[in-house]
Motif scaffolding. Structure first.
Motif, PDB file in Angstrom:
ATOM      1  N   SER A 146     -17.448 -35.697   3.556  1.00  0.00           N
ATOM      2  CA  SER A 146     -16.920 -37.051   3.503  1.00  0.00           C
ATOM      3  C   SER A 146     -15.909 -37.235   2.385  1.00  0.00           C
ATOM      4  O   SER A 146     -15.220 -38.235   2.341  1.00  0.00           O
ATOM      5  N   GLU A 181      -6.644 -42.070  10.707  1.00  0.00           N
ATOM      6  CA  GLU A 181      -7.799 -42.589  11.419  1.00  0.00           C
ATOM      7  C   GLU A 181      -7.601 -42.773  12.930  1.00  0.00           C
ATOM      8  O   GLU A 181      -8.515 -42.457  13.699  1.00  0.00           O
ATOM      9  N   ARG A 202     -17.669 -42.163   5.999  1.00  0.00           N
ATOM     10  CA  ARG A 202     -16.522 -41.587   6.682  1.00  0.00           C
ATOM     11  C   ARG A 202     -16.967 -40.953   7.991  1.00  0.00           C
ATOM     12  O   ARG A 202     -18.149 -40.769   8.241  1.00  0.00           O
TER      13      ARG A 202
END
Length: 544
Positions: free
Chosen positions: A173, A279, A437
């Protein structure tokens, strides 16, 4: 296609982050595509104008001592992908795809790779029965000149702070992802590495590509992929289309910036320190340009005869469903004679054929009844707009054809039965949240090179049940397998034969059976959506 459909599971994960929805709830929307599509910023050429290039065949530098030896330099070049535009590419021997290696069953080969790229590399011969030392484990790096030595067996591609006190999830993460994990078994070399292959396997089409931990996806996207054939006398004697009528087709999607450079949403475009993508693309990167052998929507002149098409989906995340359609709308049969790991026992005829990233199919298409001057388009039924077209064949002339499709193709298929299995295992391939995450997990855990996830005995037969949330093409290193079932039902027609990659559809489970033979040592199994792979969806397999 709507924006929601286009973003697919990438948008779903963004929604999960923004709203706090559980992953299961978000994924229940069953998006149409796993990944988000990049849009090129440069005018794109019309389809079916660019001639299909054929990858050059690499010549051995030596054939003495019963071993064929090859040399390959990994280097950056500028080459013409879009007509009239020069695009920087990472290449094997200055070409994309890299040069094709032709091997004979039972004759060993050694390939010496030299890394002249700006980052470390690893080469994996996908589908090969490779020893552990030549399988291209993600931490077995070939460092370029001037790159710092990894410290204390760290699999990091660079010097990084020790993540002591963190588990695999927290390391994943962090901003540097898995790159700080330690791998005490990593074998790192500088500039060059010899990969040796016994070629002790069935005749088939393999492919080689970069497999560096955390950065496989952008390295393949930049061009590090090539074909590798294994031939044998039994295949040669079948009378299948050969020579100019055997055509390799590496299909891959890409996108381009306004200046002609490849477009890719890397968090660190240098591919040095921070792995991962922005993302919207967490679920996979799709391009809006379909390349075949490195050319956009190409055309290939053929005789009115049978052709053998050796097809690889080398895309990072895009799935295709291929069909061959004449100008008057007639669909030609796709006669499947082989899968990932070689010839089928008997031919299987399809009207269309799904193919996931890393899957290969060996097909016969008969152009005999297409008039001279006619055209056959290879279309993608899963595409829209420009991604619905793949390439075309133009029938140039009538010609004699003495090829055939035998009713029996191979008699060496393994006869594994469920009752032979020493054990049955289950693995879930799912998205997960890791300390705030996103990642992609197998059995709820991200990849850790220092952890052994599965231990099997050499020679054991096992049944594995694989479960997916979204599209996951699952690949096993070293061994081929047969598909036993999908969703508790019979396998699909395209599951025939011996495979090393199976395409799991959203919400689907499948059972596979294999024998873990060949070599002892450390291998991998993982999702071959390359972005999923880079974000944790790999696991270690120890064969003892």
């Amino acid at each position: 296609m709507t924006r929601r459909q286009l973003l697919g599971i990438g948008g779903t994960l963004a929604l999960t982050a923004a709203t706090g929805l559980s992953t299961a709830a978000a994924l229940s929307r069953r998006p149409a595509a796993t990944g988000a599509e990049l849009r090129s910023a440069i005018p794109l050429p019309p389809a079916f104008r660019t001639p299909l290039p054929l990858p050059p065949v690499l010549k051995p530098v030596s054939t003495s001592g019963g071993v064929d030896r090859y040399e390959v330099t990994q280097r950056e070049v500028k080459m013409e992908i879009l007509p009239g535009v020069r695009t920087p590419m990472w290449t094997y021997e200055g070409t994309f795809p890299g040069p094709t290696i032709e091997a004979r069953r039972g004759r060993p080969i050694t390939v010496t790779h030299r890394n002249e790229l700006p980052v470390p590399t690893v080469v994996h011969l996908h589908g090969g029965r490779n020893t552990p030392t030549s399988d291209g484990y993600p931490a077995d790096l070939v460092l370029p000149e001037g790159w710092p030595n990894p410290a204390d067996g760290t699999s990091a591609m660079h010097q990084m702070a020790d993540m002591s006190g963190t588990d695999g999830m927290s390391a994943m993460s962090g901003p540097s992802g898995m790159a700080g994990m330690r791998d005490p078994r990593a074998v790192v070399t500088r500039l060059t590495r010899d990969y040796t292959f016994a070629t002790d396997q069935r005749s088939t089409m393999l492919w080689y590509h970069d497999h560096r931990m955390d950065f496989t996806a952008p390295a393949i996207w930049r061009g590090l992929a090539g074909l590798h054939f294994v031939r044998d006398d039994a295949e040669d004697a079948l009378g299948l289309p050969a020579g100019a009528r055997e055509v390799p087709l590496m299909i891959a999607d890409r996108a381009f910036d306004a200046d002609g450079k490849l477009k890719y949403p890397a968090l660190d475009p240098s591919l040095r320190d921070r792995p991962g993508v922005r993302e919207p693309y967490l679920a996979g990167v799709l391009g809006d340009v379909i390349l075949v052998n490195g050319a956009p929507w190409p055309v290939h002149e053929v005789d009115a005869a049978r052709y053998r098409l050796r097809i690889l989906n080398a895309s990072n995340a895009r799935h295709y469903e291929l069909e061959a359609v004449t100008d008057d709308g007639r669909r030609l049969d796709l006669v499947q004679i082989g899968a990932d790991q070689g010839l089928l026992a008997t031919p299987v005829t399809h009207r269309s054929l799904p193919i996931a990233p890393a899957e290969r199919y060996d097909l016969i298409v008969d152009f005999t009844d297409v008039p001279v001057g006619g055209r056959v388009r290879i279309r993608n039924r899963l595409g829209s707009g420009r991604t619905r077209d793949v390439m075309a064949f133009r029938i140039a002339r009538k010609a004699a054809d003495d090829s055939r499709i035998p009713p029996v193709l191979a008699r060496d298929m393994p006869s594994w039965h469920r009752s032979d299995a020493a054990r049955v295992r289950e693995f879930a391939f799912r998205a997960g949240r890791m300390h705030g995450r996103h990642g992609w997990l197998i059995g709820g855990r991200p990849f850790d090179p220092a952890r052994t996830d599965v231990t099997v005995n050499l020679g054991d037969v096992e049944v594995w049940r694989l479960i997916a949330d979204v599209h996951h093409p699952v690949h096993l290193h070293l061994v081929g397998f047969q598909v036993l079932s999908r969703g508790g039902r019979q396998p699909l027609a395209h599951d025939a034969g011996l495979k090393d990659t199976i395409a799991l559809r959203p919400g689907e489970s499948a059972e596979i059976i294999t024998r873990f033979d060949g070599y002892r040592g450390r291998y991998l199994f993982h999702c071959h959506n390359a972005e999923h792979e880079d974000m944790g969806m790999m696991a270690n397999l120890e064969i003892g």
